[in-house]
Design an enzyme around this catalytic site. Sequence first.
Site, short mmCIF file in Angstrom:
data_model
loop_
_atom_site.label_atom_id
_atom_site.label_comp_id
_atom_site.label_asym_id
_atom_site.label_seq_id
_atom_site.Cartn_x
_atom_site.Cartn_y
_atom_site.Cartn_z
N GLU A 39 -1.85 -8.38 11.93
CA GLU A 39 -0.54 -8.07 11.36
C GLU A 39 0.22 -7.25 12.40
O GLU A 39 0.05 -6.03 12.50
CB GLU A 39 -0.72 -7.31 10.05
CG GLU A 39 -1.37 -8.17 8.97
CD GLU A 39 -1.61 -7.41 7.69
OE1 GLU A 39 -0.69 -7.33 6.84
OE2 GLU A 39 -2.73 -6.87 7.53
N GLU A 80 -12.16 -4.67 1.02
CA GLU A 80 -11.87 -4.72 2.46
C GLU A 80 -13.06 -4.19 3.23
O GLU A 80 -13.65 -3.17 2.87
CB GLU A 80 -10.68 -3.83 2.83
CG GLU A 80 -9.31 -4.34 2.55
CD GLU A 80 -8.24 -3.36 3.07
OE1 GLU A 80 -8.52 -2.63 4.04
OE2 GLU A 80 -7.15 -3.34 2.49
N LYS A 105 2.34 -3.84 11.77
CA LYS A 105 1.74 -2.63 11.21
C LYS A 105 1.92 -1.45 12.15
O LYS A 105 1.77 -1.59 13.36
CB LYS A 105 0.25 -2.86 10.94
CG LYS A 105 -0.06 -3.41 9.57
CD LYS A 105 -1.55 -3.30 9.27
CE LYS A 105 -1.83 -3.57 7.81
NZ LYS A 105 -3.26 -3.41 7.49
N GLU A 134 -5.11 -1.13 14.35
CA GLU A 134 -4.54 -1.53 13.05
C GLU A 134 -3.95 -2.94 13.10
O GLU A 134 -3.82 -3.60 12.07
CB GLU A 134 -3.46 -0.54 12.61
CG GLU A 134 -3.99 0.78 12.09
CD GLU A 134 -4.71 0.62 10.75
OE1 GLU A 134 -4.20 -0.10 9.88
OE2 GLU A 134 -5.80 1.21 10.60
#
Length: 455
Positions: free
Chosen positions: A315, A261, A318, A324
């Site tokens: 996302e 990542e 999250k 995030e």
Amino acid sequence: MAFSILILLYLLQSFNFASSQSFIGINYGQVADNLPPPSATAKLLQSTGVQKVRLYGADPAIIKALADTGIGIVIGAANGDIPALASDPNFATQWVNSNVLAYPSSKIILITVGNEVLLSNDQNLISQLLPAMQNMQKALSSASLGGKVKVSTVHSMAILSQSDPPSSGLFSPAYQDTMKGLLQFQKDNGSPIAVNPYPFFAYQSDPRPETLAFCLFQPNSGRVDSGNGFKYMNMFDAQVDAVRSALNAMGFNDIEILVAETGWPYKGDSNEVGPSVENARAYNGNLISRLRSMVGTPLMPGKSVDTYIFALYDEDLKPGPASERSFGLFKPDLSMTYDIGLSKSSLTPSTPVTPVTSSPKPATVGWCVPKTGASEAQLQASLDYACGQGIDCGPIQPGGACFIPDTLASHAAYAINLYYQASAKNPWNCDFSETATLTSKNPSYNGCTYPGGST
């Protein structure tokens, strides 16, 4: 004859460019309620230069959708699966049967057992990690997949107790025994150590302008490693080489590094430092250009580590700060959040066309030159940065075709243009901290030829 040679060179360039994309991957997280169907995502990925996808689980619909695409797939066994994998070889066999053998047309290349397990500080879980990986490997070998599908686990950069300078990189004493066992397993089975380097977080802990430039692969004065004298021009290389040093210090010089990542959020909360579309585009775009250059790092020159960018989509479910939920390169409607040159149309070398600098759309041809009024310090930083990225700065050395006039402005102009031309001609590669600009006017002179444009 000359035309035939040009065609041959073009074909070789196209082949090399296409074959060199295998190290670019992307993370496909699913903590969201608005993701497009897997079939649509598979088509999207096929329209890009992405050759590998990392899943955090083993979603059947996604694995099936990627069948016969040639895209490599990394699947994951959750932390919660580790106890059963460690204690029951039959569970590992069933896991492989259900998540690998069930998809013969899908190109599964790696299984990650757990994610940042060492950081959990759950000693029972940590002690079960290696046995779980061993049983997974045995199950693969029993299915005649031992050499085709690798087994690894993903680590946070926090497993390092030292990382600055990179040559001092060491694994934390608290994890040394565990790491030794894991790394011996990986050496024996030829699998990579997977880590999550995030220059974004490094910048958040040191939010100075010079740190931002260093993190975004932008012109900066660099940082000299006091241990070996190597000069680092970006944080990504420094972080990866810190892991290399830690591996070497334990005697595992031959284990490859995989970046599981890395990424940069394009927005965040008002109190977050660093998230923006401009910074995200700069980081991810320059990272891809850096990987494609095959320059490598000071400790690993001439090759690019397999790198999975975070992330394919936002996302939205999250928890935590807004950043995030804001790493996605693509939106749920499959449009780009911002362009970093991933589409296949931007990857294929093409014959130059006349640039249109007045258009608001990103220019892809022409020349990159310093802006009028750029200071000597800015020019020097740009020159040092460009020549430190693996381009050939020989022509501006004494005796070179572009050495005269022997001025900082002239040498910097040649170097930043060459860097831009070597970086797939992406507009963000002609930024140099807002001290450079694109032009349709050919800056070549006498015997000094500036690559680019329509000649």
